[in-house]
Design a protein around this motif. Structure first.
Motif, PDB file in Angstrom:
ATOM      1  N   LYS A  10       7.847  -3.554  -6.501  1.00  0.00           N
ATOM      2  CA  LYS A  10       6.869  -3.862  -5.467  1.00  0.00           C
ATOM      3  C   LYS A  10       6.248  -2.579  -4.926  1.00  0.00           C
ATOM      4  CE  LYS A  10       6.367  -6.497  -1.193  1.00  0.00           C
ATOM      5  NZ  LYS A  10       7.088  -7.315  -0.171  1.00  0.00           N
ATOM      6  N   ASP A  11       7.112  -1.578  -4.700  1.00  0.00           N
ATOM      7  CA  ASP A  11       6.609  -0.284  -4.213  1.00  0.00           C
ATOM      8  C   ASP A  11       5.752   0.392  -5.275  1.00  0.00           C
ATOM      9  OD1 ASP A  11       6.856   1.976  -2.123  1.00  0.00           O
ATOM     10  OD2 ASP A  11       7.456   2.968  -3.979  1.00  0.00           O
ATOM     11  N   LEU A  12       6.125   0.225  -6.551  1.00  0.00           N
ATOM     12  CA  LEU A  12       5.361   0.817  -7.645  1.00  0.00           C
ATOM     13  C   LEU A  12       3.963   0.235  -7.721  1.00  0.00           C
ATOM     14  CD1 LEU A  12       5.694   2.831  -9.997  1.00  0.00           C
ATOM     15  CD2 LEU A  12       6.342   0.899 -11.444  1.00  0.00           C
ATOM     16  N   ARG A  13       3.850  -1.081  -7.506  1.00  0.00           N
ATOM     17  CA  ARG A  13       2.527  -1.712  -7.534  1.00  0.00           C
ATOM     18  C   ARG A  13       1.699  -1.325  -6.308  1.00  0.00           C
ATOM     19  NH1 ARG A  13       5.581  -6.191  -9.431  1.00  0.00           N
ATOM     20  NH2 ARG A  13       5.679  -6.997  -7.292  1.00  0.00           N
ATOM     21  N   ARG A  14       2.370  -1.240  -5.156  1.00  0.00           N
ATOM     22  CA  ARG A  14       1.655  -0.956  -3.920  1.00  0.00           C
ATOM     23  C   ARG A  14       1.160   0.496  -3.878  1.00  0.00           C
ATOM     24  NH1 ARG A  14       5.041  -2.030   1.348  1.00  0.00           N
ATOM     25  NH2 ARG A  14       4.896  -4.157   0.497  1.00  0.00           N
ATOM     26  N   ASN A  15       1.979   1.410  -4.376  1.00  0.00           N
ATOM     27  CA  ASN A  15       1.652   2.842  -4.306  1.00  0.00           C
ATOM     28  C   ASN A  15       1.453   3.447  -5.701  1.00  0.00           C
ATOM     29  OD1 ASN A  15       2.080   3.109  -1.351  1.00  0.00           O
ATOM     30  ND2 ASN A  15       4.200   2.650  -1.882  1.00  0.00           N
ATOM     31  N   ARG A  16       0.802   2.697  -6.584  1.00  0.00           N
ATOM     32  CA  ARG A  16       0.666   3.130  -7.969  1.00  0.00           C
ATOM     33  C   ARG A  16      -0.124   4.443  -8.085  1.00  0.00           C
ATOM     34  NH1 ARG A  16      -2.025  -1.655  -7.369  1.00  0.00           N
ATOM     35  NH2 ARG A  16      -4.308  -1.632  -7.498  1.00  0.00           N
ATOM     36  N   LYS A  18      -0.109   6.959  -5.912  1.00  0.00           N
ATOM     37  CA  LYS A  18       0.808   8.042  -5.552  1.00  0.00           C
ATOM     38  C   LYS A  18       1.803   8.315  -6.675  1.00  0.00           C
ATOM     39  CE  LYS A  18       0.521   7.131  -0.584  1.00  0.00           C
ATOM     40  NZ  LYS A  18       1.264   6.755   0.649  1.00  0.00           N
ATOM     41  N   TRP A  19       2.295   7.261  -7.301  1.00  0.00           N
ATOM     42  CA  TRP A  19       3.228   7.443  -8.416  1.00  0.00           C
ATOM     43  C   TRP A  19       2.550   8.139  -9.593  1.00  0.00           C
ATOM     44  CZ3 TRP A  19       8.335   7.030  -8.417  1.00  0.00           C
ATOM     45  CH2 TRP A  19       8.955   6.299  -7.390  1.00  0.00           C
ATOM     46  N   LEU A  20       1.277   7.790  -9.840  1.00  0.00           N
ATOM     47  CA  LEU A  20       0.534   8.449 -10.914  1.00  0.00           C
ATOM     48  C   LEU A  20       0.323   9.931 -10.599  1.00  0.00           C
ATOM     49  CD1 LEU A  20      -2.146   5.748 -11.832  1.00  0.00           C
ATOM     50  CD2 LEU A  20      -0.287   6.585 -13.295  1.00  0.00           C
ATOM     51  N   MET A  21       0.097  10.258  -9.340  1.00  0.00           N
ATOM     52  CA  MET A  21      -0.059  11.658  -8.950  1.00  0.00           C
ATOM     53  C   MET A  21       1.244  12.431  -9.136  1.00  0.00           C
ATOM     54  SD  MET A  21      -2.368  11.141  -5.497  1.00  0.00           S
ATOM     55  CE  MET A  21      -2.300  12.869  -5.070  1.00  0.00           C
ATOM     56  N   LEU A  22       2.373  11.725  -9.088  1.00  0.00           N
ATOM     57  CA  LEU A  22       3.677  12.374  -9.252  1.00  0.00           C
ATOM     58  C   LEU A  22       3.984  12.694 -10.716  1.00  0.00           C
ATOM     59  CD1 LEU A  22       6.354  13.195  -7.792  1.00  0.00           C
ATOM     60  CD2 LEU A  22       7.168  10.878  -8.259  1.00  0.00           C
ATOM     61  N   VAL A  23       3.345  11.958 -11.642  1.00  0.00           N
ATOM     62  CA  VAL A  23       3.663  12.092 -13.067  1.00  0.00           C
ATOM     63  C   VAL A  23       3.481  13.520 -13.595  1.00  0.00           C
ATOM     64  CG1 VAL A  23       2.956  11.377 -15.388  1.00  0.00           C
ATOM     65  CG2 VAL A  23       3.310   9.672 -13.610  1.00  0.00           C
ATOM     66  N   PRO A  24       2.359  14.216 -13.341  1.00  0.00           N
ATOM     67  CA  PRO A  24       2.214  15.585 -13.876  1.00  0.00           C
ATOM     68  C   PRO A  24       3.315  16.532 -13.409  1.00  0.00           C
ATOM     69  CG  PRO A  24       0.096  14.769 -13.105  1.00  0.00           C
ATOM     70  CD  PRO A  24       1.121  13.791 -12.642  1.00  0.00           C
ATOM     71  N   ALA A  25       3.659  16.470 -12.107  1.00  0.00           N
ATOM     72  CA  ALA A  25       4.722  17.339 -11.589  1.00  0.00           C
ATOM     73  C   ALA A  25       6.070  16.996 -12.228  1.00  0.00           C
ATOM     74  CB  ALA A  25       4.811  17.207 -10.065  1.00  0.00           C
ATOM     75  N   ALA A  26       6.328  15.703 -12.402  1.00  0.00           N
ATOM     76  CA  ALA A  26       7.587  15.290 -13.025  1.00  0.00           C
ATOM     77  C   ALA A  26       7.660  15.767 -14.473  1.00  0.00           C
ATOM     78  CB  ALA A  26       7.726  13.768 -12.961  1.00  0.00           C
ATOM     79  N   LEU A  27       6.546  15.685 -15.198  1.00  0.00           N
ATOM     80  CA  LEU A  27       6.521  16.166 -16.586  1.00  0.00           C
ATOM     81  C   LEU A  27       6.781  17.666 -16.668  1.00  0.00           C
ATOM     82  CD1 LEU A  27       3.511  14.144 -18.072  1.00  0.00           C
ATOM     83  CD2 LEU A  27       5.949  13.837 -18.571  1.00  0.00           C
TER      84      LEU A  27
END
Length: 308
Positions: A10-16, A18-27
């Motif tokens: 639910k949080d992933l859908r709501r804040n998708r 923000k999660w996408l912005m986190l992907v480059p840093a996580a990689l």
């Protein structure tokens, strides 16, 4: 468990976004930090170029035994810990003192210029600092000995005096890092509510009383967090500083050799990849334990200030 998964989705859908912005840093973290950790296996292997990292034969704890029987393990460990403790204590005191003094300065222009001048050495390479130290303490034409000769005194051979280098290294560590830490503590001081100082003034408190009873208690969380983070690197010597400032001088290695410089020399001369990896794993393991112990102690005294 399913409820937690549903909440996550639910949080992933709501804040998708923000999660996408986190992907480059996580990689970046995964590629640069976690994947290279697979090289830890070198600490337990006898590495050769033909078989590679994963094909080389296992020797288990033999590399650690080689490191500790080399005769340098205790000396380098002692130097690394003592230097980092000295850097931590001296730099922290100077950083807090400079931040408090700058916060008390009224002139904004003077404060900005002073802050910029203090921050500038942080961007200077240790190579440049090493050249500066060499031109300062060189026996033949260094500035210090030239001054002494001008006074009719005998020159001092700093580069063969191993007792002088702990003071030199601590001084230049402060020269390079105090400005950076001052900015962090100053930012913490600026965020203190002005009403606290106004109330203290109405009660007749002087400057020292405000610093003691308001400023220092309010920045204590910042001090504790930065201290805990510094504990994690207490087994990691600043390689550039020890290598460049001393010039890898063999005459003063007894008091300037840390684990990082010893490992580098061993790698360059003996090509012992397994031993150097074992030394690095030894550093990381001790640092991890020290962070856990320090965090545990802080959690008992001030639970809100602990990292985890």
């Amino acid at each position: 468990m399913k409820k937690k998964e549903n909440l996550f989705l639910k949080d992933l859908r709501r804040n998708r976004v923000k999660w996408l912005m986190l992907v480059p840093a996580a990689l970046v973290v995964i590629l640069m930090c976690y994947i290279p950790m697979t090289g830890i296996v070198l600490a337990f292997k006898s590495y050769n170029y033909h078989d590679g990292i994963f094909g080389s034969p296992w020797v288990w704890l033999e590399n650690f035994r080689y490191f500790f029987q080399s005769g340098k393990a205790w000396t380098t460990t002692r130097n690394t810990i003592l230097y980092n403790l000295a850097f931590l204590c001296v730099n922290t005191v100077l950083q807090i003192s400079c931040a408090i003094m700058l916060s008390e300065v009224i002139g904004k222009k003077f404060k900005r210029i002073t802050q910029s001048v203090m921050f500038l050495p942080y961007f200077i390479s240790w190579v440049v600092v090493g050249a500066f130290v060499y031109n300062l303490f060189n026996y033949e034409f260094g500035a210090v000995n030239t001054f002494l000769k001008g006074l009719g005194l005998d020159p001092v051979d700093i580069y063969s005096n191993k007792g002088a280098w702990p003071f030199i290294l601590v001084a230049f560590s402060a020269f390079k890092n105090v400005g950076y830490g001052t900015v962090m503590y100053l930012a913490s001081i600026v965020n203190i509510d002005d009403h606290l100082f106004e109330a203290a003034e109405l009660d007749g408190a002087n400057m020292w009383q405000k610093i003691r009873h308001i400023t220092i208690p309010c920045i204590r969380p910042t001090i504790v967090i930065l201290f805990l983070l510094a504990i994690g690197t207490i087994m990691k010597g600043d390689f550039q500083m020890f290598w460049q400032v001393t010039g890898n001088n063999p005459m003063v290695l007894e008091t300037t050799d840390v684990i990082d410089t010893y490992v580098t020399r061993s790698l360059l001369t003996l090509q012992e990849f397994g031993m150097t990896s074992a030394a690095g794993l030894y550093q990381s393991g001790i640092s991890f334990v020290l962070v856990l112990i320090a965090n545990r102690l802080v959690k008992k005294v001030e639970p809100d200030y602990a990292l985890f």
